[in-house]
Design a protein around this motif. Structure first.
Motif, short mmCIF file in Angstrom:
data_model
loop_
_atom_site.label_atom_id
_atom_site.label_comp_id
_atom_site.label_asym_id
_atom_site.label_seq_id
_atom_site.Cartn_x
_atom_site.Cartn_y
_atom_site.Cartn_z
N THR A 44 0.86 -1.18 0.00
CA THR A 44 0.00 0.00 0.00
C THR A 44 0.89 1.23 0.00
O THR A 44 1.98 1.23 0.58
CB THR A 44 -0.94 0.06 1.22
OG1 THR A 44 -0.16 0.04 2.42
CG2 THR A 44 -1.91 -1.09 1.24
N ILE A 45 0.43 2.26 -0.66
CA ILE A 45 1.14 3.53 -0.74
C ILE A 45 0.14 4.62 -0.40
O ILE A 45 -0.96 4.63 -0.94
CB ILE A 45 1.74 3.77 -2.14
CG1 ILE A 45 2.73 2.66 -2.50
CG2 ILE A 45 2.39 5.14 -2.22
CD1 ILE A 45 3.17 2.69 -3.94
N LEU A 46 0.52 5.53 0.49
CA LEU A 46 -0.37 6.60 0.90
C LEU A 46 0.40 7.92 0.91
O LEU A 46 1.48 8.01 1.48
CB LEU A 46 -0.92 6.32 2.29
CG LEU A 46 -1.80 7.38 2.93
CD1 LEU A 46 -3.08 7.58 2.12
CD2 LEU A 46 -2.13 7.00 4.36
N ILE A 47 -0.15 8.92 0.25
CA ILE A 47 0.43 10.26 0.34
C ILE A 47 -0.05 10.83 1.67
O ILE A 47 -1.23 11.13 1.83
CB ILE A 47 0.00 11.14 -0.85
CG1 ILE A 47 0.52 10.54 -2.16
CG2 ILE A 47 0.51 12.58 -0.67
CD1 ILE A 47 0.02 11.25 -3.41
N THR A 64 5.01 14.05 1.67
CA THR A 64 5.53 12.75 2.10
C THR A 64 4.66 11.62 1.56
O THR A 64 3.45 11.75 1.41
CB THR A 64 5.60 12.63 3.64
OG1 THR A 64 4.31 12.86 4.18
CG2 THR A 64 6.59 13.61 4.23
N VAL A 65 5.33 10.50 1.29
CA VAL A 65 4.68 9.29 0.80
C VAL A 65 5.10 8.13 1.70
O VAL A 65 6.29 7.96 1.99
CB VAL A 65 5.09 8.99 -0.66
CG1 VAL A 65 4.45 7.69 -1.14
CG2 VAL A 65 4.72 10.14 -1.57
N ASP A 79 10.30 11.64 2.10
CA ASP A 79 9.99 13.05 2.40
C ASP A 79 10.66 13.92 1.33
O ASP A 79 11.88 13.91 1.18
CB ASP A 79 10.52 13.40 3.78
CG ASP A 79 10.13 14.79 4.24
OD1 ASP A 79 9.80 15.65 3.39
OD2 ASP A 79 10.15 15.03 5.45
N TYR A 80 9.84 14.68 0.60
CA TYR A 80 10.35 15.49 -0.51
C TYR A 80 10.90 16.84 -0.08
O TYR A 80 11.33 17.62 -0.92
CB TYR A 80 9.25 15.69 -1.55
CG TYR A 80 9.03 14.45 -2.38
CD1 TYR A 80 9.80 14.19 -3.49
CD2 TYR A 80 8.05 13.53 -2.04
CE1 TYR A 80 9.61 13.06 -4.26
CE2 TYR A 80 7.84 12.39 -2.80
CZ TYR A 80 8.62 12.16 -3.89
OH TYR A 80 8.44 11.03 -4.64
N LEU A 92 13.10 7.21 5.14
CA LEU A 92 13.16 6.69 6.51
C LEU A 92 12.49 5.33 6.53
O LEU A 92 11.39 5.17 6.01
CB LEU A 92 12.44 7.66 7.46
CG LEU A 92 12.28 7.25 8.90
CD1 LEU A 92 13.65 7.16 9.58
CD2 LEU A 92 11.41 8.23 9.64
N LEU A 93 13.16 4.34 7.11
CA LEU A 93 12.60 3.02 7.27
C LEU A 93 12.20 2.85 8.73
O LEU A 93 13.02 2.99 9.62
CB LEU A 93 13.61 1.94 6.88
CG LEU A 93 13.18 0.49 7.06
CD1 LEU A 93 11.97 0.18 6.19
CD2 LEU A 93 14.32 -0.45 6.76
#
Length: 95
Positions: A44-47, A64-65, A79-80, A92-93
């Protein structure tokens, strides 16, 4: 290789809408995606903070994504930055 995803993205024109000049246009991007990667692992990917794109810059300048893959449940955050026009982003993990 098999790869599948569904996504919903919303683009909102936030600045420069009332001027004929494109150089002051700014867009905000929100949304999410989910699917399976080539190893058939779900993700899953969430902005999480709207992505900001200024037409005078070829890069996303902030936002951020968050990405989560089902097999390891780790959360990765991209983080852009703070709005500076550059090609830098931090990752960041989170375990």
């Amino acid at each position: 290789l098999k790869f599948a995803w569904n996504s919903i993205k919303k683009f909102e024109w936030t600045e420069g809408i009332d001027t004929p000049t494109r150089s002051d246009d700014v867009f905000s991007i929100t949304g999410f995606a989910s699917g399976t990667n080539s190893k058939e692992n779900a993700f899953t990917i969430l902005i999480t903070k709207p992505l900001v794109r200024q037409l005078v810059c070829r890069f996303i300048v902030s936002g951020t994504v968050q990405t989560i893959e089902s097999t390891n449940r780790f959360t990765r955050v991209l983080d852009y930055g703070d709005g500076t026009c550059d090609n830098l982003a931090s990752s960041l993990l989170m375990v």
